[in-house]
Scaffold this active site. Structure first.
Site, PDB file in Angstrom:
ATOM      1  N   CYS A  24      -9.708 -13.692  21.003  1.00 19.17           N
ATOM      2  CA  CYS A  24      -9.029 -12.618  20.274  1.00 19.17           C
ATOM      3  C   CYS A  24      -7.841 -12.095  21.066  1.00 19.17           C
ATOM      4  O   CYS A  24      -7.306 -11.029  20.748  1.00 19.17           O
ATOM      5  CB  CYS A  24     -10.002 -11.487  19.958  1.00 19.17           C
ATOM      6  N   PHE A  47     -21.240 -16.045  25.541  1.00 19.57           N
ATOM      7  CA  PHE A  47     -20.886 -14.804  24.842  1.00 19.57           C
ATOM      8  C   PHE A  47     -21.297 -14.940  23.379  1.00 19.57           C
ATOM      9  O   PHE A  47     -20.503 -14.761  22.463  1.00 19.57           O
ATOM     10  CB  PHE A  47     -19.387 -14.496  24.961  1.00 19.57           C
ATOM     11  N   CYS A  65      -6.285   2.249   0.053  1.00 18.45           N
ATOM     12  CA  CYS A  65      -6.069   1.257   1.113  1.00 18.45           C
ATOM     13  C   CYS A  65      -6.193  -0.160   0.563  1.00 18.45           C
ATOM     14  O   CYS A  65      -7.151  -0.490  -0.139  1.00 18.45           O
ATOM     15  CB  CYS A  65      -7.085   1.485   2.229  1.00 18.45           C
ATOM     16  N   CYS A  87      -1.968  -0.174   9.481  1.00 21.20           N
ATOM     17  CA  CYS A  87      -1.267  -1.458   9.410  1.00 21.20           C
ATOM     18  C   CYS A  87       0.106  -1.304  10.060  1.00 21.20           C
ATOM     19  O   CYS A  87       0.677  -0.214  10.087  1.00 21.20           O
ATOM     20  CB  CYS A  87      -1.098  -1.905   7.956  1.00 21.20           C
ATOM     21  N   CYS A 139       0.842  -1.203   0.000  1.00 20.87           N
ATOM     22  CA  CYS A 139       0.000   0.000   0.000  1.00 20.87           C
ATOM     23  C   CYS A 139       0.877   1.254   0.000  1.00 20.87           C
ATOM     24  O   CYS A 139       1.836   1.350   0.783  1.00 20.87           O
ATOM     25  CB  CYS A 139      -0.912  -0.003   1.227  1.00 20.87           C
ATOM     26  N   GLU A 164     -25.770 -14.314  26.421  1.00 19.54           N
ATOM     27  CA  GLU A 164     -25.100 -13.063  26.036  1.00 19.54           C
ATOM     28  C   GLU A 164     -25.555 -11.959  26.973  1.00 19.54           C
ATOM     29  O   GLU A 164     -26.683 -11.969  27.454  1.00 19.54           O
ATOM     30  CB  GLU A 164     -25.439 -12.736  24.578  1.00 19.54           C
ATOM     31  N   CYS A 192       0.435   5.976   7.236  1.00 15.15           N
ATOM     32  CA  CYS A 192      -0.810   5.535   7.875  1.00 15.15           C
ATOM     33  C   CYS A 192      -0.530   4.561   9.012  1.00 15.15           C
ATOM     34  O   CYS A 192       0.339   3.698   8.904  1.00 15.15           O
ATOM     35  CB  CYS A 192      -1.719   4.891   6.830  1.00 15.15           C
TER      36      CYS A 192
END
Length: 413
Positions: A372, A278, A151, A77, A68, A298, A74
């Site tokens: 995550c 969740f 992008c 990333c 990119c 949840e 930027c």
């Protein structure tokens, strides 16, 4: 003198030994050098522990030309200067290191990486200007907005939405401050949610309602309030239509979502009764309901209403029940878990320490854990292993290409 020390440091060479969790190269000291790779010899100006104005003396064989043109400025990333195989292996190694900190080992499968230009949601930073608006992402370590019309991370339809974002900023933005506008691609157009804009009044509501129609948006929310909805902002989870509430969690790419669903399905197998903890809007609950009864738990009632509505309108699904519950304060107890054959758990970054404690004491002996955050995952994994569970494998999934963000799914039995 201070000046002499700065000049001396600028001429000092450093050898990068490893990457930190934020993607910066780390040399002995430690000295942190952004946009560098292991084995590289670099120089620059040392500002405390940070190497500024980095110059590469000896590049790594894993260094590549960034895909990119915005990359150097930027901050969207952080690993585009590294080859795809390097990034994939590094992300697996981060998981390995997190597990090793707790004395754990398991099969670590090769990383599944989403393709370029596949991100379906993004939060643009926007500042109104005399000529319109500046739309993009922040520069590294700065509040300066870098415009990103080419992008390589975002879906082309999301890039095209920059003009829509600029028009909304012209209507409701202030030149005194920055606003954030989240845009999500959906089946019926764009789902847009702005925060930090002007306070709503009757005139602004009218203007934004008109903009929603003129710009052909599916839904427009402003500072947490839904202003208008032309069409349901529908998403598909494994082919099942869902209309998530504004601001609800959604996996970053369709491919990454599909990879996670496939892995969870393979882990759960042919179990008849599943609890999904969740559960969100049903990313896993609804696909799993093709073959099993599911109880979805949840903390956000709006998400569960969307899940329930989707289940009632779908065909060919087994029974799905829902329960609104704060699993951090009131985790399900072993006697409540007794009726289920397997569990899916997909907590936020903080992990699920309280719920994992109860799961480990229950009769459930099969868990698909989606995470995550490798650090909190490893902590929870260690607790499960201490109570007799085995980690059969971990599958790393990279939906956040060229970033340090890591997702994974693991099988515990």
């Amino acid at each position: 003198s201070a000046l002499f020390r700065i000049i001396s440091c600028a001429m000092t060479e450093f050898t990068i030994k490893r990457l930190g969790h934020q993607g910066d190269g780390i040399a002995d000291g430690p000295v942190y050098a952004p946009l560098t790779l292991p084995t590289e010899v670099v120089t620059g100006t040392l500002d405390h522990q940070i190497l500024r104005d980095v110059r590469i003396i000896t590049p790594s064989s894993d260094r590549v030309r960034a895909a990119c043109r915005h990359y150097k400025s930027c901050g969207g990333c952080s690993l585009m200067h590294a080859s795809d195989p390097f990034v994939a292996d590094w992300k697996v190694d981060v998981v390995k290191t997190a597990l090793a900190a707790h004395g754990l080992e398991t099969e670590l499968r090769p990383c599944m990486t989403s393709p370029a230009q596949s991100r379906r949601r993004a939060t643009f930073s926007v500042r109104r200007t005399k000529k319109g608006a500046s739309v993009g992402f922040h520069a590294r370590g700065s509040d300066v907005i870098i415009e990103n019309p080419d992008c390589q991370l975002l879906d082309p339809d999301l890039i095209a939405a920059r003009e829509t974002v600029a028009q909304l900023a012209a209507i409701g933005g202030s030149r005194k401050g920055e606003i954030s506008i989240n845009v999500t691609l959906c089946a019926n157009g764009l789902d847009v949610a702005a925060s930090g804009g002007k306070e709503l009044d009757d005139q602004l509501r009218m203007d934004l309602t008109q903009a929603c129609e003129t710009l052909r948006l599916a839904r427009l929310s402003w500072n947490g309030e839904v202003i208008a909805m032309r069409l349901p902002p529908s998403q598909e989870f494994d082919g099942i239509i869902v209309d998530p509430p504004s601001g609800s969690f959604l996996q970053a790419t369709k491919q990454g979502e599909g990879d996670l669903i496939t892995e969870v399905r393979n882990i759960i197998g042919h179990q008849n009764r599943i609890i999904d903890l969740f559960a969100g809007c049903g990313t896993f609950s609804l696909p799993m309901a093709r073959n099993a009864e599911v109880h979805a738990v949840e903390g956000e009632a709006d998400m569960l209403r969307a899940l329930d509505k989707s289940w009632r309108h779908a065909t060919g699904l087994k029974r799905v029940t829902t329960e609104t519950r704060d699993l951090f304060r009131r985790p399900l107890q072993p006697d409540e878990l007794r009726k289920f054959d397997a569990a899916i758990i997909d907590p936020p970054r903080a992990g699920a320490e309280a719920q994992i404690d109860e799961l480990s004491a229950s009769d459930i002996n099969l868990i698909a854990y989606v995470s995550c955050n490798p650090t909190t995952f490893a902590r929870d994994a260690a607790h499960l292993v201490s109570r007799g569970f085995e980690i059969e494998f971990v599958q790393t999934v990279d939906q956040f290409r060229w970033s340090t963000h890591i997702e994974l799914v693991a099988k515990f039995s």
